[in-house]
Structure formats: C-alpha cells, structure tokens
Design a protein around this motif. Structure first.
Motif, short mmCIF file in Angstrom:
data_model
loop_
_atom_site.label_atom_id
_atom_site.label_comp_id
_atom_site.label_asym_id
_atom_site.label_seq_id
_atom_site.Cartn_x
_atom_site.Cartn_y
_atom_site.Cartn_z
N SER A 126 0.84 -1.19 0.00
CA SER A 126 0.00 0.00 0.00
C SER A 126 0.88 1.24 0.00
N ALA A 127 0.30 2.34 -0.45
CA ALA A 127 1.03 3.60 -0.48
C ALA A 127 1.13 4.15 0.95
N ASP A 128 1.97 5.17 1.13
CA ASP A 128 2.09 5.76 2.48
C ASP A 128 0.81 6.46 2.88
N ILE A 129 0.16 7.09 1.89
CA ILE A 129 -1.15 7.69 2.14
C ILE A 129 -2.13 7.07 1.16
N GLU A 130 -3.28 6.63 1.64
CA GLU A 130 -4.28 6.05 0.74
C GLU A 130 -5.60 6.79 0.92
N ALA A 131 -6.17 7.23 -0.20
CA ALA A 131 -7.47 7.87 -0.15
C ALA A 131 -8.56 6.80 -0.06
N VAL A 132 -9.61 7.09 0.71
CA VAL A 132 -10.74 6.18 0.81
C VAL A 132 -12.02 6.99 0.65
N TRP A 142 -23.12 13.07 -1.99
CA TRP A 142 -22.70 11.91 -2.76
C TRP A 142 -21.18 11.96 -2.81
N GLY A 143 -20.57 11.05 -2.09
CA GLY A 143 -19.12 10.94 -2.16
C GLY A 143 -18.41 11.83 -1.18
N GLY A 144 -17.19 12.13 -1.47
CA GLY A 144 -16.30 12.78 -0.53
C GLY A 144 -15.36 11.74 0.03
N SER A 145 -14.15 12.14 0.35
CA SER A 145 -13.14 11.14 0.68
C SER A 145 -12.39 11.45 1.96
N TYR A 146 -11.51 10.53 2.29
CA TYR A 146 -10.63 10.65 3.45
C TYR A 146 -9.23 10.25 3.02
N LEU A 147 -8.22 10.81 3.70
CA LEU A 147 -6.86 10.36 3.50
C LEU A 147 -6.46 9.53 4.70
N THR A 148 -6.08 8.28 4.45
CA THR A 148 -5.68 7.40 5.54
C THR A 148 -4.19 7.09 5.44
N VAL A 149 -3.62 6.65 6.54
CA VAL A 149 -2.21 6.25 6.57
C VAL A 149 -2.14 4.80 7.03
N PRO A 150 -1.94 3.86 6.09
CA PRO A 150 -1.85 2.45 6.49
C PRO A 150 -0.65 2.21 7.41
N LYS A 151 -0.83 1.31 8.34
CA LYS A 151 0.21 1.06 9.33
C LYS A 151 1.44 0.41 8.72
N SER A 152 1.24 -0.27 7.57
CA SER A 152 2.37 -0.98 6.97
C SER A 152 3.38 -0.04 6.32
N GLY A 153 3.08 1.25 6.27
CA GLY A 153 3.99 2.20 5.63
C GLY A 153 5.31 2.32 6.38
N LYS A 154 6.33 2.78 5.65
CA LYS A 154 7.65 2.88 6.28
C LYS A 154 7.92 4.27 6.84
N ASN A 155 7.15 5.25 6.37
CA ASN A 155 7.41 6.63 6.80
C ASN A 155 6.15 7.23 7.41
#
Lengths: 418, 303
Positions: free
Chosen positions: A84-90, A299-312
């Motif tokens: 996964s990327a360091d930041i992932e939009a959901v 309708w819609g709209g997003s969030y920026l998440t930070v997966p724990k598996s990221g290195k930074n």
C-alpha cells in the motif's frame, strides 16, 4: 550459442535483482519517498509540487487508479500488509468497511489528530472514526449536490437556460422528470435529458434520511420506502425515454460528454472536474450549474488514511494533515471544484464568491457552500459501495430492457440480502 | 581406485536428481503449494480484511457453491464462450496456416504478422474492442448501420456480449495456433500430396484428408491449450464493461465468466474461502472440459 544465451539471461536476471533492490523507501541523498494512492481527480498535482518545494527532504509520487480498482487494491494490500502507499485515499462508500479494521491504519488521534478535530464538519470527522474511537482518516472533500446542465441544449428545446429559472423549474425530482418530458419533445435525436438512471438514482438516494443501512449496520434498503419511491420515479423517467442509458464513469459515459448526448447530470462538487476533463475546452461556457431538486444532499467525498504498513508513517501523517488543512482545501476547491469539509471555509469570501468560468461563471462557491450547509449526512454502512453497484446494475437492467422495474427491484433486494 | 569408483557411483545415482531439482523446487513453490493452500482456504470461512477471524467450515463453501445460481450462470457463460472461441480459433488457425504454407512473397513477414495480436497487451486489446463494440459510436454498429441493421447494444444481450468477447479472444489467439499448425504442416512429406495429385484429389480433398488428419496431435494440443485458457477467461469480460460494476460482468451477469465470479467473490466481497472453493471447482471443471475436447478431437481419423 547456448553459453552465450545463458550469459545474457544471467545478466538480465542480475540487473533485475539490482533494480528491484533500489525500490527501498529512502533514495540516495537522504530523501524520504512518499507515495500517495488516489482515485479520480483530487486536484493534488500542484499541491504536491508546492509541498515538495518547502520540504526538500521529501519526494512524493502519486498513483491514481479508477474508483473500484483503487479500493480493491487497497483491501488486498492491507490484507497482505504490503504494497500500500504511504497515504491512501478512501471514499465515503468504502470508509465504513475499512474502519471496521482500524488496526490496519495509523490512529491519527495518537499523532496529533485530536488537536485538529475541530477543523472538520462534525459528521465528517465521525465518518472515519472507528467504533473504538480510533481516527483512521482526515476528511478531504464532501459531495454537496448540484445539477450541471447544458445551457444550449435547454435553450434549443425551448426551456429556460438561466440558472435561477432552471432551478425554479425543478423544486422536486418529480418536477425534474416533468421538465425532462417537456425537453424530450423538442430534443434533437440522440440527445436525452439525463446521462443514466443509476446516476440520478444515486443523487436522490443520497438525499434520503436513511439510505441502504440503518445505524446498526443492518441492510434496510429493501424496506426503505424513500429508496423505493426514488427507484419508481427514475424507472418512470427511463421508461419515458429521458435516459441516455450510459453507465456512470465508463468510457462510453465519457464519450457522452464529448458528444453532448445528455442535457443534465447530477453534480456532486467533484463531478465538475470530471466534466471539465471529459467535455473538453470546446464545451467551455456551454455548461452551467444550478441547485439540485430537493435541496441538499451528499454523494461521495473522501478521506486520506495512513496504512500502518507504511515505512514513513510520521512524514505521511504530516503530509495528510497538510493536504486536508483549510488552506489546501480552499485551493483544491478553486482548482478542481472539490467542496471543502471544513465549515470555516463556508464563510470565507474567497470561497463563497468563487465563480467558475468553465461553467459560464456559475457562482459555484455560493451554490455548494449553501448545499453543504443544508447537507444532512446519511449513514453509510460497511458495504454501501457494493450496494450502490448492485442498484446501479438493477437500474441498468431496466434501461437495457432486460427486465421491468418491479422484477429488477425484486432481484436487487434478493441480491443485497445474500 | 576404489574411491573414485565409489564417487562415480554416487555421482550417477544422485546427480540426476540434482539436475531436475530446480524444476521441482519452482513447481513446489509456485504450483503445488498454492494449489494445496487454495484447497485448505476453500474449507474455511475467511475474509480478506479480517484474517484473524478465519475458521474451518470443511465443505460448507462447496455446498453453498453448488446451490448458487450465479455460479452456475457463470459456468454456463464460460462453457458458451468455450464453444464460441475454441471452434472458430482452431478452424481459422487451420485456414491461415494453410495459406501461410504456400509459396508467397514476403511470407516471413506474414508469418510474423499473425503472431502480433498475441503479443499485444490483453488490456489494450480489450479496451479497443470494447470501443469498437460501443452502442452509440462503435465501429461495428456503424458498419451494421450501413446495411440498415440498426444499433445493437452488444453488452446488454447474452448472445451479443458473448459474441463480442469471443471475437476478442479469437482475434488474439488464432495466430498463435496457426503458427503451431504451420510448423507441423511443413513436416508432412510432400510425396503424400504428390501421390494425391496424381490420383486426382482436389486441393480441398487434400486438405481435409491429408493435412488435417496428420495434424491431429497439434489440433489436440491446441484444443487443450485453448480450453484451459478459456476456462480462466477474466480480463476480456472484466474490461468489456469497465466501471464500478465491472466484476459482475454486465447488469444481469450476462457475461460473467467463472473466473470473473471468483474475482468478484474474492476482491469485491473479500470472501476468500468461497472464492477458493470456486477456484477448486473451476480447476476440476477445466480438467473435465479439456478431456471432452480431447475426446472430440481424437476422433479425427488418420486414413
């Protein structure tokens, strides 16, 4: 011959090994590489350059996939804790699914998120808050609703084209369909009132007080009269020949904008970027924006998440907070039209007075902040995105003449209860 | 002396295993292990996002699968596409190979040309064909319109969508099989044709009575390759109708193949146990269908 081929093969293999070894997170020169996984148009291209300019130690790459691919990839990457990327939009349609497994994400509250909480609309903040109080994402935009329409097509059909008069023509969705029937009588061949049944249906369902789920995560769409009424109304519109029968966000739908196949399209704020991308510069000024039947809606709209598996993780959290900060959301609104999730901005004159030249100088600032204030957030359950797909399929079956409205509805209700 | 003899014996005894070991190692890691692991997962209730919550249910997934109408619908579509792709593929490939076997100018160029569709990216091919099969502005509908045939909504119908997908598959794989047939055609001794010509056999008779029967092993091979390829047909139906609903293969699953149903269960519903059960059943079905194809093509007589 043989040994030579073998040698070449070894050389290729060796190169591949060396190259793959370079994919580590820290590049030469001590730069931290951050990746950000997006879908659609977030309007971040300029912002990322801006951020990199003031943070010379960071190098950001963005990767954009289609809506459903993005979320599927994210789920697979989270499951394997890699890739996964360091930041992932959901997106809103998927956030409940992901917040059911909060341990896969960094709890932003432990990284200073609790200090920033008051920035956002309260419901936006809670939208990504897990049941045990972990904050898995910072809100980006919200999908305040409007309708985008083609001035020239309405005019040609003898309907008013001025945005206030257009809005007055459709206080309710019923009026919207009635106006469509009037339009269809004089419309040129191949031009329809709206793009496709599923798109319109999504907008109406988005305005309902209860959508596909009740707050206990039980699927109630089968019993929900508001949704069924919306269904019947759109089926009637489809049967009256108002639909171009194009499926939202597919290549043929994109072609539809280019070819001017439909006069109106429901416009959550983020849709404007799509229209501008697809209809192209030659349609500039032909499009306009006005308020949606039935007042607000989301309708819609997003969030920026930070997966724990990221290195930074720390740098990623910092970037996510920066991208969703008021100043940046204001810029994104002006460049890509995404409506901020920060209520303070709804009073900001630079936003409220903002007009978009592509959409015939429509006062989209006022229009969307008004819509956002009226916005009555609807609870989205864990599989809201999939149910939306299923109801879209059901509507498409009616459009394709494969089933009538009742049969298709029954099949849909059976499908979602499986 | 005794020592070297023993070393020699040791060498002849164990060295062959050493030589073949890499294959078995690679097969074990990338073939056998995934296969056994899939069978193991297929006996569990397992969600992709919640791997901690997995538990063994033995054959429940299979019971559910056999009673699942959408699975049988997907299997039906797969078999329909198998017929629609395999038969034309083999026939066209025979025909093309026959043409390429003649003495024409720049025939190397033609021979290379037939393999071009096969090395093109499947995603690119499908996206372009999906445009060609478009309802409003597609090339095929435009051509049909010239003959007054009207507009066909290719994706909407079961038969039309299957034809569209079959065209993509046939276009991509015919050249591959043609080259295999061509190679073995050139191994057929020319004396057979010379004798047949003396006996007054026409070109057509020679083709069906000499060429095709002698090509039997290659036709069997091609049928099996085409069958296994078709049973895991995924990219074409997936990309034929891109968008949020791609995994369902059309609004009414009219072109959802078994592999696509597997993908939907695995990556839309994240139901890995069920998805693995589909994979296992699909593997068994592939063996059966390939066997059927073998039996049919075996009937080609060598006279």
């Amino acid at each position: 011959m043989r040994p030579k081929a073998l040698a070449i093969g070894c050389a290729v293999l060796a190169t591949a090994v060396v190259l793959s070894g370079c994919g580590s997170s820290t590049a030469g020169g001590g730069k931290t590489k951050l990746t950000i996984g997006l879908f659609g148009n977030f309007g971040y291209a300029e912002l990322l350059k801006e951020y990199a300019a003031v943070h010379p130690d960071v190098e950001i790459t963005d990767r954009t996939a289609s809506y459903s691919d993005h979320h599927k990839n994210l789920a697979a990457h989270l499951a394997t804790s890699s890739g996964s990327a360091d930041i992932e939009a959901v997106d809103t349609g998927y956030i409940n699914q992901f917040k059911a497994t909060p341990d896969k994400f960094v709890d932003l509250n432990t990284k200073g998120g609790d200090q920033l909480k008051d920035r956002w609309l309260p419901w936006k903040w809670e939208g990504s808050l897990s049941k045990d109080g972990k904050q898995i994402g910072y809100g980006t935009d919200v999908g305040g609703l409007a309708i985008c329409y083609r001035r020239d097509l309405l005019q040609n059909a003898g309907l008013p084209a001025d945005r206030d008069q257009v809005a007055a023509m459709w206080p309710t969705w019923k009026d919207f369909m009635a106006a469509g029937k009037k339009f269809q009588k004089k419309a040129p061949e191949g031009v329809k009132w709206f793009d496709g049944g599923p798109t319109v249906l999504n907008a109406i369902v988005g305005q309902a007080s209860v959508g596909y789920y009740d707050k206990s995560d039980k699927i109630v769409v089968g019993e929900n009269k508001e949704v069924k009424d919306a269904w019947d109304l759109v089926v009637d519109g489809v049967n009256s020949g108002l639909s171009s029968k194009l499926l939202f966000s597919t290549p043929v739908w994109n072609t539809g904008f280019k070819q001017g196949q439909f006069a109106t399209v429901t416009c959550p704020a983020w849709q404007m970027a799509k229209i501008k991308d697809q209809a192209g510069p030659e349609a500039a000024g032909k499009w306009d924006v006005t308020s949606v039947p039935g007042g607000g809606g989301n309708w819609g709209g997003s969030y920026l998440t930070v997966p724990k598996s990221g290195k930074n993780i720390d740098k990623a959290v910092e970037l996510a907070a920066w991208l969703t900060a008021p100043e940046q959301q204001a810029k994104v609104f002006k460049s890509a039209g995404l409506l901020p999730s920060i209520p303070k901005l709804y009073e900001d004159p630079s936003i409220v007075d903002y007009k978009n030249p592509y959409f015939n100088d429509a006062p989209i600032g006022k229009l969307f902040t008004d819509a956002a204030k009226k916005l009555n957030p609807q609870y989205q359950g864990p599989k809201a995105g999939d149910i939306q797909t299923a109801i879209g399929n059901a509507m498409q079956r009616v459009e394709q003449g494969k089933q009538n409205g009742e049969d298709s509805w029954r099949q849909f209700v059976g499908d979602v209860q499986k | 002396m005794d020592k070297t003899a023993r070393r020699h014996r040791w060498d002849t005894k164990f060295a062959p295993y050493g030589y073949v070991a890499p294959y078995f190692l690679i097969f074990g890691v990338f073939g056998l292990f995934p296969l056994l692991y899939t069978i193991w997962v297929s006996m569990q209730h397992r969600n992709l996002l919640d791997e901690g919550g997995a538990y063994v249910v033995w054959f429940d997934n299979y019971g559910k699968l056999l009673a699942d109408p959408y699975f049988w619908n997907a299997m039906g579509n797969t078999l329909s596409l198998w017929l629609l792709t395999t038969v034309p593929q083999i026939l066209f490939a025979l025909f093309i190979a026959q043409l390429l076997n003649r003495k024409v100018r720049t025939r190397t160029l033609f021979r290379m040309g037939v393999i071009l569709p096969n090395i093109t990216s499947v995603a690119a091919v499908t996206i372009i064909f999906a445009q060609l099969f478009g309802r409003d502005f597609g090339l095929f509908n435009w051509v049909l319109g010239l003959f007054g045939a009207g507009q066909i909504d290719w994706q909407a119908g079961t038969a039309t969508s299957h034809i569209a997908i079959a065209v993509m598959v046939v276009w991509r794989w015919t050249g591959y099989h043609a080259l295999i047939f061509l190679a073995s055609m050139q191994a057929i001794p020319s004396s057979l044709y010379e004798a047949a010509t003396l006996d007054g056999a026409s070109g057509r008779q020679q083709f069906w009575r000499i060429t095709v029967p002698l090509l039997r092993p290659q036709i069997i091979f091609s049928t099996i390759i085409a069958t296994t390829g078709n049973m895991r047909l995924l990219a074409e139906p997936l990309l034929f109708n891109p968008g949020a609903a791609a995994a369902t293969g059309g609004s009414d699953r009219q072109f959802q193949t078994a592999a696509l149903y597997l993908y939907e269960q695995g990556f839309t519903n994240y139901d890995f146990g069920y998805s693995s059960a589909i994979a296992v059943v699909l593997a068994i079905a592939t063996v059966i269908v390939a066997g059927l194809g073998y039996l049919v093509t075996k009937r080609i007589r060598t006279e």
